[in-house]
Motif scaffolding. Sequence first.
Motif, PDB file in Angstrom:
ATOM      1  N   THR A  48     -26.468  77.543  43.375  1.00 15.92           N
ATOM      2  CA  THR A  48     -27.950  77.969  43.675  1.00 15.92           C
ATOM      3  C   THR A  48     -27.835  78.764  44.646  1.00 15.92           C
ATOM      4  O   THR A  48     -28.467  79.564  44.744  1.00 15.92           O
ATOM      5  N   SER A  49     -26.747  78.677  45.698  1.00 16.50           N
ATOM      6  CA  SER A  49     -26.766  79.534  46.865  1.00 16.50           C
ATOM      7  C   SER A  49     -26.408  80.978  46.275  1.00 16.50           C
ATOM      8  O   SER A  49     -26.639  82.003  47.116  1.00 16.50           O
ATOM      9  N   ILE A  50     -25.663  81.041  45.280  1.00 16.58           N
ATOM     10  CA  ILE A  50     -25.062  82.292  44.889  1.00 16.58           C
ATOM     11  C   ILE A  50     -26.108  83.337  43.996  1.00 16.58           C
ATOM     12  O   ILE A  50     -26.663  84.190  44.347  1.00 16.58           O
ATOM     13  N   VAL A  51     -26.947  82.256  43.250  1.00 15.24           N
ATOM     14  CA  VAL A  51     -27.766  83.074  42.164  1.00 15.24           C
ATOM     15  C   VAL A  51     -29.181  83.360  43.098  1.00 15.24           C
ATOM     16  O   VAL A  51     -29.941  84.405  43.037  1.00 15.24           O
ATOM     17  N   ALA A  52     -29.486  82.558  43.975  1.00 18.93           N
ATOM     18  CA  ALA A  52     -30.798  82.226  44.796  1.00 18.93           C
ATOM     19  C   ALA A  52     -30.518  82.408  46.266  1.00 18.93           C
ATOM     20  O   ALA A  52     -31.101  81.380  46.823  1.00 18.93           O
ATOM     21  N   SER A  53     -29.871  83.207  46.676  1.00 14.23           N
ATOM     22  CA  SER A  53     -29.311  83.087  48.245  1.00 14.23           C
ATOM     23  C   SER A  53     -30.452  82.926  49.145  1.00 14.23           C
ATOM     24  O   SER A  53     -30.501  82.260  49.995  1.00 14.23           O
ATOM     25  N   LYS A  54     -31.432  83.974  48.951  1.00 15.40           N
ATOM     26  CA  LYS A  54     -32.516  83.963  49.942  1.00 15.40           C
ATOM     27  C   LYS A  54     -33.422  82.854  49.998  1.00 15.40           C
ATOM     28  O   LYS A  54     -33.738  82.224  50.859  1.00 15.40           O
ATOM     29  N   PHE A  55     -33.621  82.442  48.607  1.00 17.36           N
ATOM     30  CA  PHE A  55     -34.535  81.239  48.487  1.00 17.36           C
ATOM     31  C   PHE A  55     -33.630  79.839  48.960  1.00 17.36           C
ATOM     32  O   PHE A  55     -34.201  79.092  49.715  1.00 17.36           O
ATOM     33  N   PHE A  56     -32.412  79.880  48.812  1.00 17.11           N
ATOM     34  CA  PHE A  56     -31.723  78.718  49.116  1.00 17.11           C
ATOM     35  C   PHE A  56     -31.592  78.619  50.502  1.00 17.11           C
ATOM     36  O   PHE A  56     -31.434  77.523  51.475  1.00 17.11           O
ATOM     37  N   LYS A  57     -31.491  79.731  51.349  1.00 23.67           N
ATOM     38  CA  LYS A  57     -31.394  79.633  52.936  1.00 23.67           C
ATOM     39  C   LYS A  57     -32.489  79.030  53.440  1.00 23.67           C
ATOM     40  O   LYS A  57     -32.471  78.381  54.383  1.00 23.67           O
ATOM     41  N   LYS A  58     -33.712  79.335  52.781  1.00 14.25           N
ATOM     42  CA  LYS A  58     -35.067  78.657  53.429  1.00 14.25           C
ATOM     43  C   LYS A  58     -35.074  77.298  53.461  1.00 14.25           C
ATOM     44  O   LYS A  58     -35.557  76.538  54.381  1.00 14.25           O
ATOM     45  N   TYR A  59     -34.189  76.679  52.312  1.00 13.06           N
ATOM     46  CA  TYR A  59     -34.315  74.981  52.103  1.00 13.06           C
ATOM     47  C   TYR A  59     -32.963  74.488  52.549  1.00 13.06           C
ATOM     48  O   TYR A  59     -32.694  73.096  52.228  1.00 13.06           O
ATOM     49  N   ALA A  60     -31.956  75.412  53.025  1.00 15.12           N
ATOM     50  CA  ALA A  60     -30.558  74.812  53.135  1.00 15.12           C
ATOM     51  C   ALA A  60     -30.538  73.631  54.063  1.00 15.12           C
ATOM     52  O   ALA A  60     -29.757  72.544  53.710  1.00 15.12           O
ATOM     53  N   LEU A  61     -30.995  73.682  55.294  1.00 12.60           N
ATOM     54  CA  LEU A  61     -30.955  72.858  56.412  1.00 12.60           C
ATOM     55  C   LEU A  61     -31.600  71.222  55.653  1.00 12.60           C
ATOM     56  O   LEU A  61     -30.840  70.330  55.776  1.00 12.60           O
ATOM     57  N   PHE A  62     -32.654  71.350  55.007  1.00 16.03           N
ATOM     58  CA  PHE A  62     -32.981  70.358  54.526  1.00 16.03           C
ATOM     59  C   PHE A  62     -32.480  69.574  53.398  1.00 16.03           C
ATOM     60  O   PHE A  62     -32.035  68.370  53.336  1.00 16.03           O
ATOM     61  N   THR A  63     -31.998  70.427  52.588  1.00 11.94           N
ATOM     62  CA  THR A  63     -31.181  69.899  51.473  1.00 11.94           C
ATOM     63  C   THR A  63     -29.751  69.487  51.871  1.00 11.94           C
ATOM     64  O   THR A  63     -29.247  68.130  51.235  1.00 11.94           O
ATOM     65  N   ILE A  64     -29.075  70.076  52.758  1.00 11.52           N
ATOM     66  CA  ILE A  64     -27.835  69.509  53.214  1.00 11.52           C
ATOM     67  C   ILE A  64     -28.127  68.132  54.078  1.00 11.52           C
ATOM     68  O   ILE A  64     -27.476  67.213  53.868  1.00 11.52           O
ATOM     69  N   VAL A  65     -29.073  68.112  54.776  1.00  8.99           N
ATOM     70  CA  VAL A  65     -29.431  66.998  55.612  1.00  8.99           C
ATOM     71  C   VAL A  65     -29.602  65.693  54.535  1.00  8.99           C
ATOM     72  O   VAL A  65     -29.126  64.584  54.655  1.00  8.99           O
ATOM     73  N   PHE A  66     -30.425  65.893  53.578  1.00  9.50           N
ATOM     74  CA  PHE A  66     -30.695  65.026  52.584  1.00  9.50           C
ATOM     75  C   PHE A  66     -29.488  64.565  51.877  1.00  9.50           C
ATOM     76  O   PHE A  66     -29.380  63.133  51.770  1.00  9.50           O
ATOM     77  N   TYR A  67     -28.728  65.491  51.475  1.00  9.71           N
ATOM     78  CA  TYR A  67     -27.519  65.062  50.653  1.00  9.71           C
ATOM     79  C   TYR A  67     -26.413  64.305  51.746  1.00  9.71           C
ATOM     80  O   TYR A  67     -25.517  63.440  51.045  1.00  9.71           O
ATOM     81  N   VAL A  68     -26.423  64.720  52.911  1.00 10.96           N
ATOM     82  CA  VAL A  68     -25.527  64.031  53.819  1.00 10.96           C
ATOM     83  C   VAL A  68     -25.889  62.426  53.828  1.00 10.96           C
ATOM     84  O   VAL A  68     -25.059  61.683  53.806  1.00 10.96           O
ATOM     85  N   LEU A  69     -27.168  62.058  53.803  1.00 12.88           N
ATOM     86  CA  LEU A  69     -27.633  60.865  54.047  1.00 12.88           C
ATOM     87  C   LEU A  69     -27.694  60.133  52.726  1.00 12.88           C
ATOM     88  O   LEU A  69     -27.031  59.047  52.608  1.00 12.88           O
ATOM     89  N   SER A  70     -27.865  60.861  51.531  1.00 10.41           N
ATOM     90  CA  SER A  70     -27.877  59.789  50.492  1.00 10.41           C
ATOM     91  C   SER A  70     -26.587  59.887  50.001  1.00 10.41           C
ATOM     92  O   SER A  70     -26.092  58.805  49.431  1.00 10.41           O
ATOM     93  N   LEU A  71     -25.526  60.786  50.082  1.00 19.02           N
ATOM     94  CA  LEU A  71     -24.239  60.411  49.644  1.00 19.02           C
ATOM     95  C   LEU A  71     -23.460  59.546  50.446  1.00 19.02           C
ATOM     96  O   LEU A  71     -22.724  58.972  50.180  1.00 19.02           O
ATOM     97  N   SER A  72     -23.988  59.248  51.783  1.00 15.22           N
ATOM     98  CA  SER A  72     -23.488  58.467  52.724  1.00 15.22           C
ATOM     99  C   SER A  72     -23.604  57.194  52.212  1.00 15.22           C
ATOM    100  O   SER A  72     -22.899  56.211  52.117  1.00 15.22           O
ATOM    101  N   TYR A  73     -24.902  56.978  51.740  1.00  9.89           N
ATOM    102  CA  TYR A  73     -25.474  55.774  51.230  1.00  9.89           C
ATOM    103  C   TYR A  73     -24.613  55.183  49.982  1.00  9.89           C
ATOM    104  O   TYR A  73     -24.395  54.261  49.720  1.00  9.89           O
ATOM    105  N   TYR A  74     -24.394  56.419  49.168  1.00  7.82           N
ATOM    106  CA  TYR A  74     -23.871  56.118  47.948  1.00  7.82           C
ATOM    107  C   TYR A  74     -22.389  55.823  48.082  1.00  7.82           C
ATOM    108  O   TYR A  74     -21.999  54.713  47.515  1.00  7.82           O
TER     109      TYR A  74
END
Length: 313
Positions: A48-74
């Motif tokens: 996603t970051s390659i195909v839609a780099s500008k769009f991904f950058k807008k939500y990168a922080l939120f996405t990374i934080v979400f996955y750090v928390l959800s993967l930690s629980y997993y």
Amino acid sequence: MKKHKTNSFKFFGLIVFFILVLVNDANSKMIDNPITIIGIISIGLLFTSIVASKFFKKYALFTIVFYVLSLSYYIYLRVYIDDINVYLQQEKEIKIILTIPFFLLILGWFFQQWKWMKTLESKKTKAELSLLKNQINPHFFFNTLNNLYGLTVEKSDDAPNVVLKLSDMMRYTIYMAKEDFVSLKDEVDYLKNYIELHKIRYQKKVDIQFTYSNLSDYQIAPLLYIIALENAFKHGAEKLTENAYIHIHISTNDGVILFEIENNFEKPRSKQDFGIGLDNLKQRLQLLYPKKHQLIIESTNSVYKFVLKLEAK
């Protein structure tokens, strides 16, 4: 490949990474191997970051934080507790949680592209309309100025009236025509001034009738009717030596504006006679009133009839 060398290398790296994840998962005897899950999610986000780099950058922080928390629980459920029964009780919910953000990113990006395309389409339409408006009737003003010059040389009493009406028309064309829609009453006043200027020009009698009613509450795109009226003078009244007539009628009913103009002419008209005028009008109608207009043109027995129905906006 040469033009997008950097992205090509990135995609190649993702393919290699994906193959390694699959090989590792195939050799693993563990159900829902954490390495496989983390690898697949990482590949999806990197793609996603390659195909839609500008769009991904807008939500990168939120996405990374979400996955750090959800993967930690997993990982906590799958590795730390190390009880497959506890994990299986929440397996579906966890997989849904891990999958939804990725699809939201994809849908968000497609929605952004759709908005961008709509914006481009809107800008293109406005540019086309602006160009079409600028093509309308410029020679009329030059002809009228020439006539005005003749009247002033002759010191005619009609000269001040011509100046006033021409001024009103130029003001309407320059300022009001920039608007998307104007009142139908203003459009009628513009046509009346045009007719009056032509009456002053002619040294012969022309039967001109202009009837209308109930105009105040309706809006219309500017400069739609002038082409038909101009053609009626150009191909009819100006060429006929006697018995020339132009009958114009505008009526409104239940949100529909009906414009009718009929005139006689000396010779059958060909398509070439209209120049860009009629084509211009048809293009504007397609842009401004798609599937909301009806244009009827009839030419029989030296009588030309133009009918335009519009659904008022």
